[in-house]
Write an enzyme that holds these catalytic residues in place. Structure first.
Site, short mmCIF file in Angstrom:
data_model
loop_
_atom_site.label_atom_id
_atom_site.label_comp_id
_atom_site.label_asym_id
_atom_site.label_seq_id
_atom_site.Cartn_x
_atom_site.Cartn_y
_atom_site.Cartn_z
N PRO A 2 0.82 -1.25 0.00
CA PRO A 2 0.00 -0.09 0.11
C PRO A 2 0.81 1.15 0.05
O PRO A 2 1.60 1.40 0.79
CB PRO A 2 -0.68 -0.20 1.19
CG PRO A 2 -0.64 -1.51 1.77
CD PRO A 2 0.46 -1.90 1.19
N GLU A 3 0.47 2.04 -0.94
CA GLU A 3 1.20 3.33 -1.03
C GLU A 3 0.13 4.29 -0.72
O GLU A 3 -1.03 4.15 -0.52
CB GLU A 3 1.96 3.27 -2.56
CG GLU A 3 2.96 2.34 -2.92
CD GLU A 3 3.43 2.72 -4.27
OE1 GLU A 3 3.94 3.59 -4.62
OE2 GLU A 3 3.79 1.35 -4.82
#
Length: 278
Positions: A2-3
Site C-alpha cells: 500500500p502506497e
DNA sequence: AGTGTATCCTGCAGGC
DNA sequence: TGCCTGCAGGATACAC
C-alpha cells in the site's frame, strides 16, 4: 503494499464510518504487530472515542477525542477492514488485531507477512513522529522549485530518493517507477541530476499517477484491499511496473527490470535514457 | 551525513 | 506431483 493511493482509499472508506464510535475492547492475536506489550496497547486505546480518520504518507491516522492517535502502517500485505452488520467480513485469514466498536462493528487488521504495525501515540509522540515524515506529494506546499531544491541535495538514485519517506511521504515502488517513466527520467540517475525542467515533469507525473490511482481505488497486485474488502483497479493502467520484457506503450522497446537498493526498478531504455550514453 | 545492504515474514509462481 | 529458488505495494538496523 500500500502506497499513498491505497492508504487514501482505506481512509476514505473508514472516514464516514468510524467517527463517533468507541473502541470497546481490543483483541491482539499477533503481538509482533505492536511495538509495546499487548496489554499496554490495549489499555491505552480501550474506551477511546474516535473523532477523525486521516492519512499521512502511507500511514492511517485514527485520532481519538483526547488527541491520542492509533497509527496504522499496512506494510506490504496489511489490510484494515471494517466489518459491520450490513457487511460482515469473514475473509480475514491472517487476523492480527481486532477492535470491537460495538453495535456489530469491528475494525480488523489482517496481515499475511506481518510487516505492518499498529501504534498508540499520545499527541506529543505523534507530533514528533510526523516531523520525521517528508512533504506530501499532493500538497499545495510542494511546487516544482521546492522539489528541485530538495532533489539537488542528494546524490542518491532518484528512485531511492522517491521511496525515502523522510523526503517525500507516500510514494512507494509502484508509483515511483510509473512517475519516472512518465517524466522520462531513468531510475538510476542521481537526484541532483534532475534539473528544474525534469523536476516540473516529475512532479506533474507524480500527481497525475497518484490522483488517477486514487480514483481507481489503488493498485491490487495480490493482497491489497480497501476497507470494504474490494481490490483496487489501477493495475491495468501501469505502464512499466511489472512489465519486464513487454513493449513500451510509447515506443515499443522492451521494458527492462533492474535492481536498485535491493528492489526492482522498471524502465523503458528508450524513453528513459540514463544520461551516461554520451 | 548520507547511502546501500540485509532482514523481518509468508505465499505463490516458475523451473526442473 | 514435489522440491527449490526467487520475488513481492515497506521500514529499519547496520556497515561503509
Amino acid at each position: 503494499m500500500p502506497e499513498l493511493p491505497e492508504v487514501e482509499t482505506v481512509v476514505r472508506g473508514l472516514a464516514p464510518e468510524l467517527p463517533g464510535r468507541t473502541i470497546r475492547w481490543i483483541e491482539v492475536l499477533r503481538p509482533d504487530l505492536l511495538r509495546v506489550p499487548a496489554s499496554v496497547f490495549e489499555e491505552s486505546l480501550t474506551g477511546c472515542l474516535i473523532r477523525h480518520v486521516s492519512r499521512r504518507g502511507k500511514n492511517i491516522v485514527i485520532t481519538g477525542d483526547d488527541g491520542r492517535v492509533l497509527l496504522v502502517n499496512l506494510g506490504m500485505t496489511g489490510r484494515l477492514l471494517l466489518s459491520s452488520p450490513a457487511t460482515v467480513v469473514d475473509s480475514a485469514a491472517h487476523l492480527g488485531v481486532r477492535f470491537d466498536l460495538g453495535g456489530g462493528y469491528e475494525l480488523l487488521f489482517d496481515d499475511v507477512r506481518r510487516f505492518g504495525a499498529l501504534e498508540s501515540l499520545d499527541p506529543a509522540e505523534w507530533a514528533k513522529r510526523e516531523l520525521g515524515l517528508g512533504i506530501e506529494p499532493l500538497s499545495t506546499e510542494l511546487d516544482a522549485d521546492r522539489l528541485h531544491a530538495l532533489l539537488s541535495r542528494s546524490k542518491a538514485p532518484i528512485r531511492s530518493w522517491l521511496l525515502d519517506q523522510r523526503k517525500l511521504a507516500g510514494v512507494g515502488n509502484i508509483y515511483a517507477n510509473e512517475a519516472l517513466f512518465r517524466s522520462g527520467i531513468h531510475p538510476r540517475r542521481t537526484a541532483r541530476s534532475v534539473n528544474p525542467a525534469d523536476s516540473r515533469r516529475l512532479l506533474d507525473a507524480l500527481r497525475t499517477v497518484l490522483t488517477a490511482a486514487i480514483s481507481a481505488g489503488g493498485t491490487t497486485l495480490r493482497d491489497y484491499r480497501g476497507a470494504d474488502g474490494r481490490p483496487g483497479e489501477y493495475r491495468p493502467m501501469l505502464r512499466v511496473y511489472g512489465r519486464t520484457a513487454e513493449p513500451c506503450f510509447d515506443c515499443g522497446s522492451a521494458i527492462e527490470r533492474t535492481v536498485i537498493a535491493n528492489r526492482s526498478a522498471f524502465h523503458c531504455p528508450t524513453c528513459q535514457p540514463s544520461g551516461l550514453e554520451n
